[in-house]
Design a protein around this motif. Structure first.
Motif, PDB file in Angstrom:
ATOM      1  N   ARG A  44     -27.202  50.827   6.785  1.00 35.91           N
ATOM      2  CA  ARG A  44     -27.128  50.019   5.566  1.00 35.91           C
ATOM      3  C   ARG A  44     -26.500  48.666   5.848  1.00 35.91           C
ATOM      4  N   ILE A  45     -25.584  48.619   6.814  1.00 35.60           N
ATOM      5  CA  ILE A  45     -24.918  47.367   7.181  1.00 35.60           C
ATOM      6  C   ILE A  45     -25.067  47.157   8.685  1.00 35.60           C
ATOM      7  N   ILE A  46     -25.549  45.980   9.065  1.00 38.29           N
ATOM      8  CA  ILE A  46     -25.627  45.591  10.474  1.00 38.29           C
ATOM      9  C   ILE A  46     -24.882  44.272  10.633  1.00 38.29           C
ATOM     10  N   GLU A  47     -24.003  44.235  11.618  1.00 35.08           N
ATOM     11  CA  GLU A  47     -23.217  43.021  11.846  1.00 35.08           C
ATOM     12  C   GLU A  47     -23.308  42.640  13.321  1.00 35.08           C
ATOM     13  N   TYR A  48     -23.829  41.437  13.566  1.00 35.13           N
ATOM     14  CA  TYR A  48     -23.902  40.890  14.911  1.00 35.13           C
ATOM     15  C   TYR A  48     -22.740  39.919  15.094  1.00 35.13           C
ATOM     16  N   ARG A  49     -22.001  40.066  16.185  1.00 35.43           N
ATOM     17  CA  ARG A  49     -20.903  39.153  16.488  1.00 35.43           C
ATOM     18  C   ARG A  49     -21.165  38.534  17.864  1.00 35.43           C
ATOM     19  N   PHE A  50     -21.573  37.281  17.852  1.00 34.99           N
ATOM     20  CA  PHE A  50     -21.880  36.571  19.085  1.00 34.99           C
ATOM     21  C   PHE A  50     -20.637  35.828  19.551  1.00 34.99           C
ATOM     22  N   LEU A  51     -20.204  36.091  20.778  1.00 35.19           N
ATOM     23  CA  LEU A  51     -18.959  35.564  21.311  1.00 35.19           C
ATOM     24  C   LEU A  51     -19.242  34.537  22.405  1.00 35.19           C
ATOM     25  N   GLU A  52     -18.445  33.483  22.441  1.00 35.48           N
ATOM     26  CA  GLU A  52     -18.558  32.452  23.471  1.00 35.48           C
ATOM     27  C   GLU A  52     -17.158  32.019  23.894  1.00 35.48           C
ATOM     28  N   LYS A  53     -16.882  32.102  25.205  1.00 39.60           N
ATOM     29  CA  LYS A  53     -15.572  31.729  25.712  1.00 39.60           C
ATOM     30  C   LYS A  53     -15.423  30.215  25.751  1.00 39.60           C
ATOM     31  N   LEU A  54     -14.295  29.731  25.209  1.00 41.09           N
ATOM     32  CA  LEU A  54     -13.977  28.312  25.216  1.00 41.09           C
ATOM     33  C   LEU A  54     -12.746  28.078  26.094  1.00 41.09           C
ATOM     34  N   GLU A  55     -12.267  26.843  26.132  1.00 40.90           N
ATOM     35  CA  GLU A  55     -11.064  26.537  26.899  1.00 40.90           C
ATOM     36  C   GLU A  55      -9.826  27.081  26.187  1.00 40.90           C
ATOM     37  N   ASP A  56      -8.731  27.180  26.941  1.00 35.32           N
ATOM     38  CA  ASP A  56      -7.436  27.621  26.405  1.00 35.32           C
ATOM     39  C   ASP A  56      -7.504  29.016  25.786  1.00 35.32           C
ATOM     40  N   ASP A  57      -8.371  29.870  26.356  1.00 37.11           N
ATOM     41  CA  ASP A  57      -8.474  31.279  25.912  1.00 37.11           C
ATOM     42  C   ASP A  57      -8.985  31.436  24.487  1.00 37.11           C
ATOM     43  N   PHE A  58      -9.603  30.427  23.932  1.00 41.16           N
ATOM     44  CA  PHE A  58     -10.192  30.556  22.605  1.00 41.16           C
ATOM     45  C   PHE A  58     -11.588  31.165  22.722  1.00 41.16           C
ATOM     46  N   ILE A  59     -11.982  31.863  21.675  1.00 35.32           N
ATOM     47  CA  ILE A  59     -13.308  32.467  21.592  1.00 35.32           C
ATOM     48  C   ILE A  59     -14.023  31.896  20.365  1.00 35.32           C
ATOM     49  N   LYS A  60     -15.217  31.360  20.599  1.00 36.20           N
ATOM     50  CA  LYS A  60     -16.060  30.918  19.486  1.00 36.20           C
ATOM     51  C   LYS A  60     -16.848  32.119  18.986  1.00 36.20           C
ATOM     52  N   LEU A  61     -16.782  32.359  17.701  1.00 34.32           N
ATOM     53  CA  LEU A  61     -17.354  33.572  17.130  1.00 34.32           C
ATOM     54  C   LEU A  61     -18.349  33.231  16.021  1.00 34.32           C
ATOM     55  N   LYS A  62     -19.557  33.750  16.160  1.00 34.32           N
ATOM     56  CA  LYS A  62     -20.569  33.639  15.108  1.00 34.32           C
ATOM     57  C   LYS A  62     -20.863  35.042  14.585  1.00 34.32           C
ATOM     58  N   VAL A  63     -20.724  35.223  13.298  1.00 35.24           N
ATOM     59  CA  VAL A  63     -20.939  36.529  12.675  1.00 35.24           C
ATOM     60  C   VAL A  63     -22.159  36.467  11.763  1.00 35.24           C
ATOM     61  N   VAL A  64     -23.099  37.371  11.987  1.00 41.10           N
ATOM     62  CA  VAL A  64     -24.265  37.523  11.111  1.00 41.10           C
ATOM     63  C   VAL A  64     -24.156  38.895  10.454  1.00 41.10           C
ATOM     64  N   HIS A  65     -23.929  38.888   9.154  1.00 38.87           N
ATOM     65  CA  HIS A  65     -23.685  40.118   8.405  1.00 38.87           C
ATOM     66  C   HIS A  65     -24.895  40.404   7.508  1.00 38.87           C
ATOM     67  N   LEU A  66     -25.529  41.543   7.725  1.00 39.95           N
ATOM     68  CA  LEU A  66     -26.677  41.964   6.921  1.00 39.95           C
ATOM     69  C   LEU A  66     -26.304  43.221   6.157  1.00 39.95           C
ATOM     70  N   GLU A  67     -26.459  43.193   4.850  1.00 39.78           N
ATOM     71  CA  GLU A  67     -26.131  44.360   4.027  1.00 39.78           C
ATOM     72  C   GLU A  67     -27.301  44.671   3.104  1.00 39.78           C
ATOM     73  N   CYS A  68     -27.857  45.870   3.258  1.00 38.29           N
ATOM     74  CA  CYS A  68     -29.009  46.288   2.466  1.00 38.29           C
ATOM     75  C   CYS A  68     -28.544  46.900   1.147  1.00 38.29           C
ATOM     76  N   VAL A  69     -29.203  46.520   0.078  1.00 40.19           N
ATOM     77  CA  VAL A  69     -28.762  46.932  -1.262  1.00 40.19           C
ATOM     78  C   VAL A  69     -29.831  47.683  -2.044  1.00 40.19           C
ATOM     79  N   GLU A  70     -31.045  47.732  -1.539  1.00 41.49           N
ATOM     80  CA  GLU A  70     -32.110  48.417  -2.273  1.00 41.49           C
ATOM     81  C   GLU A  70     -33.064  49.059  -1.280  1.00 41.49           C
ATOM     82  N   ARG A  71     -33.525  50.246  -1.614  1.00 43.56           N
ATOM     83  CA  ARG A  71     -34.420  50.946  -0.698  1.00 43.56           C
ATOM     84  C   ARG A  71     -35.487  51.710  -1.457  1.00 43.56           C
ATOM     85  N   ILE A  72     -36.600  51.957  -0.769  1.00 40.41           N
ATOM     86  CA  ILE A  72     -37.659  52.817  -1.271  1.00 40.41           C
ATOM     87  C   ILE A  72     -37.807  53.959  -0.272  1.00 40.41           C
TER      88      ILE A  72
END
Length: 214
Positions: free
Chosen positions: A163-191
């Motif tokens: 029902r819920i799928i979440e993709y978390r794309f990680l990218e290493k940056l300088e100074d130990d920081f992580i760039k994070l992109k989150v794609v959140h999919l939530e299904c609310v209706e079904r047949i």
């Protein structure tokens, strides 16, 4: 004569401390059966006798599994309890799959999370997973974390009816920081068994300690 026996070397050794396995098997089984999964795993690692008792009992219900695979090592967390498998190779991943099908015999979970720290480990995990797991798992929430956006886990082969799928794309940056992109999919209706309406949310953030977030 009694004094000689009392002072003999045979009587100088202390008695061994009480052991759980000294109890009748029926009582030990009752004790292990009432443990949650993390504690049952711990008890099973004490000795072969307790491992055999733990393995023959019906597994308690598992709701949450987190799997991390990378060149530095592999780990599976069962309800927050970590099990480490060493470097990613066929032998270590085979042990992980043995545990997975033991803990989730009905292939149903509330939440499953996969984290891949590099492409070779991701490809090897996917290959071993498809060899060992006979059917897709049914989960309510699937989370996939990866550093390479081009990696493809083939989520439809691994899980089914999320029902819920979440993709978390990680990218290493300088100074130990992580760039994070989150794609959140939530299904609310079904047949029937098919979701027909999903809500999508995308956001970006930078974090220093990726473990705190993911």
């Amino acid at each position: 004569m009694n004094s000689k026996l009392e002072n003999s070397p045979m009587n100088s050794f202390p008695k061994p401390p009480p052991n759980l396995c000294d109890l009748p098997v029926e009582i030990v089984e009752m004790i292990v059966k009432n443990l949650d999964l993390p504690r049952r795993v711990i008890v099973g690692r004490v000795c072969k006798t307790l491992l055999g008792i733990a393995n023959q009992l019906e597994s308690p219900r598992v709701n949450d599994i987190k799997i991390t695979v990378g060149s530095e090592g592999c780990e599976m967390k069962i309800e927050g309890y970590p099990i480490k498998y060493g470097k990613p190779d066929e032998e270590s991943l085979d042990k992980m799959m043995n545990d997975l099908v033991t803990f989730v015999p009905d292939f149903q979970l509330n939440t499953v999370s996969f984290r891949f720290n590099d492409s070779p480990s991701q490809k090897l995990f996917r290959s071993q997973y498809l060899k060992r797991v006979s059917q897709p798992m049914k989960v309510q929430k699937l989370v996939i974390k990866m550093f390479n956006k081009n990696d493809h886990i083939m989520e439809k082969e691994i899980v089914n009816s999320s029902r819920i799928i979440e993709y978390r794309f990680l990218e290493k940056l300088e100074d130990d920081f992580i760039k994070l992109k989150v794609v959140h999919l939530e299904c609310v209706e079904r047949i029937g068994t098919r979701w027909i309406t999903c809500l999508k949310d995308v956001y970006h953030t930078n974090v220093r300690d990726v473990q705190d977030f993911v």
